[in-house]
Design a protein around this motif. Structure first.
Motif, PDB file in Angstrom:
ATOM      1  N   THR A  99       0.811  -1.217   0.000  1.00  0.00           N
ATOM      2  CA  THR A  99       0.000   0.000   0.000  1.00  0.00           C
ATOM      3  C   THR A  99       0.849   1.273   0.000  1.00  0.00           C
ATOM      4  OG1 THR A  99      -0.154   0.026   2.423  1.00  0.00           O
ATOM      5  CG2 THR A  99      -1.878  -1.160   1.209  1.00  0.00           C
ATOM      6  N   SER A 100       2.169   1.098   0.063  1.00  0.00           N
ATOM      7  CA  SER A 100       3.055   2.249   0.029  1.00  0.00           C
ATOM      8  C   SER A 100       4.352   1.858  -0.654  1.00  0.00           C
ATOM      9  CB  SER A 100       3.337   2.751   1.452  1.00  0.00           C
ATOM     10  OG  SER A 100       4.115   3.917   1.435  1.00  0.00           O
ATOM     11  N   THR A 101       5.242   2.815  -0.788  1.00  0.00           N
ATOM     12  CA  THR A 101       6.578   2.556  -1.325  1.00  0.00           C
ATOM     13  C   THR A 101       7.588   3.386  -0.540  1.00  0.00           C
ATOM     14  OG1 THR A 101       6.534   4.375  -2.932  1.00  0.00           O
ATOM     15  CG2 THR A 101       5.629   2.242  -3.657  1.00  0.00           C
ATOM     16  N   ASP A 102       8.844   2.995  -0.608  1.00  0.00           N
ATOM     17  CA  ASP A 102       9.883   3.791   0.047  1.00  0.00           C
ATOM     18  C   ASP A 102       9.918   5.197  -0.537  1.00  0.00           C
ATOM     19  OD1 ASP A 102      10.469   1.520   1.460  1.00  0.00           O
ATOM     20  OD2 ASP A 102      12.310   1.047   0.351  1.00  0.00           O
ATOM     21  N   THR A 103       9.719   5.295  -1.834  1.00  0.00           N
ATOM     22  CA  THR A 103       9.738   6.603  -2.499  1.00  0.00           C
ATOM     23  C   THR A 103       8.641   7.510  -1.965  1.00  0.00           C
ATOM     24  OG1 THR A 103      10.678   5.647  -4.518  1.00  0.00           O
ATOM     25  CG2 THR A 103       9.563   7.771  -4.723  1.00  0.00           C
ATOM     26  N   ARG A 104       7.459   6.932  -1.761  1.00  0.00           N
ATOM     27  CA  ARG A 104       6.349   7.732  -1.241  1.00  0.00           C
ATOM     28  C   ARG A 104       6.614   8.206   0.184  1.00  0.00           C
ATOM     29  NH1 ARG A 104       0.104   6.373  -2.253  1.00  0.00           N
ATOM     30  NH2 ARG A 104      -0.111   7.651  -4.129  1.00  0.00           N
ATOM     31  N   VAL A 105       7.193   7.342   1.000  1.00  0.00           N
ATOM     32  CA  VAL A 105       7.520   7.731   2.380  1.00  0.00           C
ATOM     33  C   VAL A 105       8.499   8.905   2.366  1.00  0.00           C
ATOM     34  CG1 VAL A 105       8.672   7.010   4.494  1.00  0.00           C
ATOM     35  CG2 VAL A 105       7.061   5.460   3.364  1.00  0.00           C
ATOM     36  N   ILE A 106       9.542   8.782   1.551  1.00  0.00           N
ATOM     37  CA  ILE A 106      10.550   9.841   1.463  1.00  0.00           C
ATOM     38  C   ILE A 106       9.922  11.132   0.950  1.00  0.00           C
ATOM     39  CG2 ILE A 106      12.644  10.578   0.252  1.00  0.00           C
ATOM     40  CD1 ILE A 106      13.468   7.550   0.320  1.00  0.00           C
ATOM     41  N   GLU A 107       9.062  11.019  -0.044  1.00  0.00           N
ATOM     42  CA  GLU A 107       8.415  12.205  -0.623  1.00  0.00           C
ATOM     43  C   GLU A 107       7.540  12.922   0.407  1.00  0.00           C
ATOM     44  OE1 GLU A 107       5.432  13.394  -4.344  1.00  0.00           O
ATOM     45  OE2 GLU A 107       5.910  11.291  -3.923  1.00  0.00           O
ATOM     46  N   GLU A 108       6.789  12.145   1.202  1.00  0.00           N
ATOM     47  CA  GLU A 108       5.890  12.744   2.182  1.00  0.00           C
ATOM     48  C   GLU A 108       6.681  13.447   3.283  1.00  0.00           C
ATOM     49  OE1 GLU A 108       1.583  11.512   4.133  1.00  0.00           O
ATOM     50  OE2 GLU A 108       2.942   9.937   3.438  1.00  0.00           O
ATOM     51  N   VAL A 109       7.733  12.812   3.758  1.00  0.00           N
ATOM     52  CA  VAL A 109       8.549  13.429   4.807  1.00  0.00           C
ATOM     53  C   VAL A 109       9.303  14.637   4.265  1.00  0.00           C
ATOM     54  CG1 VAL A 109      10.494  13.078   6.376  1.00  0.00           C
ATOM     55  CG2 VAL A 109       8.756  11.297   6.130  1.00  0.00           C
ATOM     56  N   THR A 110       9.808  14.535   3.061  1.00  0.00           N
ATOM     57  CA  THR A 110      10.545  15.649   2.452  1.00  0.00           C
ATOM     58  C   THR A 110       9.655  16.874   2.285  1.00  0.00           C
ATOM     59  OG1 THR A 110      12.040  14.160   1.258  1.00  0.00           O
ATOM     60  CG2 THR A 110      11.813  16.402   0.405  1.00  0.00           C
ATOM     61  N   THR A 111       8.465  16.669   1.735  1.00  0.00           N
ATOM     62  CA  THR A 111       7.563  17.789   1.455  1.00  0.00           C
ATOM     63  C   THR A 111       6.982  18.391   2.721  1.00  0.00           C
ATOM     64  OG1 THR A 111       6.983  16.800  -0.682  1.00  0.00           O
ATOM     65  CG2 THR A 111       5.490  18.483   0.185  1.00  0.00           C
ATOM     66  N   ASN A 112       6.620  17.545   3.683  1.00  0.00           N
ATOM     67  CA  ASN A 112       5.913  18.023   4.874  1.00  0.00           C
ATOM     68  C   ASN A 112       6.826  18.448   6.019  1.00  0.00           C
ATOM     69  OD1 ASN A 112       3.688  17.276   3.403  1.00  0.00           O
ATOM     70  ND2 ASN A 112       3.060  15.624   4.745  1.00  0.00           N
ATOM     71  N   VAL A 113       8.064  17.939   6.023  1.00  0.00           N
ATOM     72  CA  VAL A 113       8.960  18.225   7.153  1.00  0.00           C
ATOM     73  C   VAL A 113      10.233  18.936   6.703  1.00  0.00           C
ATOM     74  CG1 VAL A 113      10.386  17.213   8.964  1.00  0.00           C
ATOM     75  CG2 VAL A 113       8.082  16.339   8.573  1.00  0.00           C
TER      76      VAL A 113
END
Length: 254
Positions: A99-113
């Motif tokens: 339901t997720s990917t490493d890329t998506r996790v990195i993207e969410e943390v990068t954009t939001n934090v």
């Protein structure tokens, strides 16, 4: 407070809450600069709102942020308000890796934090150079106070980080000309942020965008910037109040 805002830079203003606020500020006669990734959307807003300024930038490109801010503040040295509104929200299930990917996790943390912190690092010193009162705002979320981690296991803690980060820089900027505000929305309808998750949020009624905008502006219009900290609306209000009436007693100068 809104009376002291003259040139407003909205980072992430091409849709949803950012666009709604850009339109409201514009209707008040403010000078508005809108940034976003989508050049076509920026041009559409510039055509619709006539005298707004637009600037294309992707905050996920962290290395490019300092250069973008140098151009923006060189072109508009009278910027007195900066609102970091850009963000992304992905839903996933920790029990199912598909339901997720490493890329998506990195993207969410990068954009939001990571991106907001780097933006603040380069923006705050510029605001401090102004001879007048200035405002720095970031959009967090009611989910940063009361998480729904089963649906948004990354998004919720990224917004909790933003809340804590703003508390920290507010402490550091006490007795300066920079006021630090946290805009705390509830579940708001009509945003691209939540469009992907509508089917998973059955039974939850979003706050209409116009109602949310009106409620936030009531606070901005009726309060001095120095008196505002967390600016919440709808179901986010009791979440913020619960924090203010409990944990905040242990924190200095918030």
């Amino acid at each position: 407070m809104s009376a002291t805002m003259h040139r407003i830079l909205i980072i992430g203003g091409t849709s949803g809450i950012g666009e709604a606020f850009a339109r409201r500020f514009h209707s008040m006669g403010k000078k508005v600069i809108i940034t976003g990734r989508r050049r076509n959307r920026l041009l559409e807003l510039q055509e619709a709102l006539q005298d707004v300024d637009v600037y294309a930038m992707d905050i996920a490109d962290l290395a490019a942020i300092p250069g973008h801010l140098e151009k923006l503040f060189s072109s508009f040295p009278d910027i007195d308000t900066v609102w970091v509104n850009a963000g992304i929200q992905y839903s996933s299930d920790i029990k199912d890796a598909s339901t997720s990917t490493d890329t998506r996790v990195i993207e969410e943390v990068t954009t939001n934090v990571t991106a907001p912190v780097i933006l603040a690092r380069h923006i705050i010193p510029r605001l401090m150079q102004q001879n007048n009162e200035t405002i720095f705002m970031i959009t967090s979320s009611g989910l940063g106070y009361v998480p729904v981690g089963s649906l948004f296991p990354i998004y919720c803690p990224t917004k909790a980080f933003i809340h804590d980060y703003l508390v920290g820089i507010r402490q550091a900027l006490k007795n300066t000309n920079v006021n630090v505000l946290e805009i705390v929305p509830p579940y708001v309808g009509g945003t691209e942020l939540g469009a992907e998750h509508v089917s998973k949020l059955k039974g939850l009624i979003p706050m209409p965008m116009e109602e949310f905008t009106d409620e936030i502006f009531k606070l901005l219009d009726s309060s001095a910037a120095i008196d505002l900290k967390e600016v919440a609306a709808g179901s986010a209000v009791p979440r913020v109040e619960a924090w203010r009436s409990s944990i905040v007693a242990l924190v200095v100068d918030v």
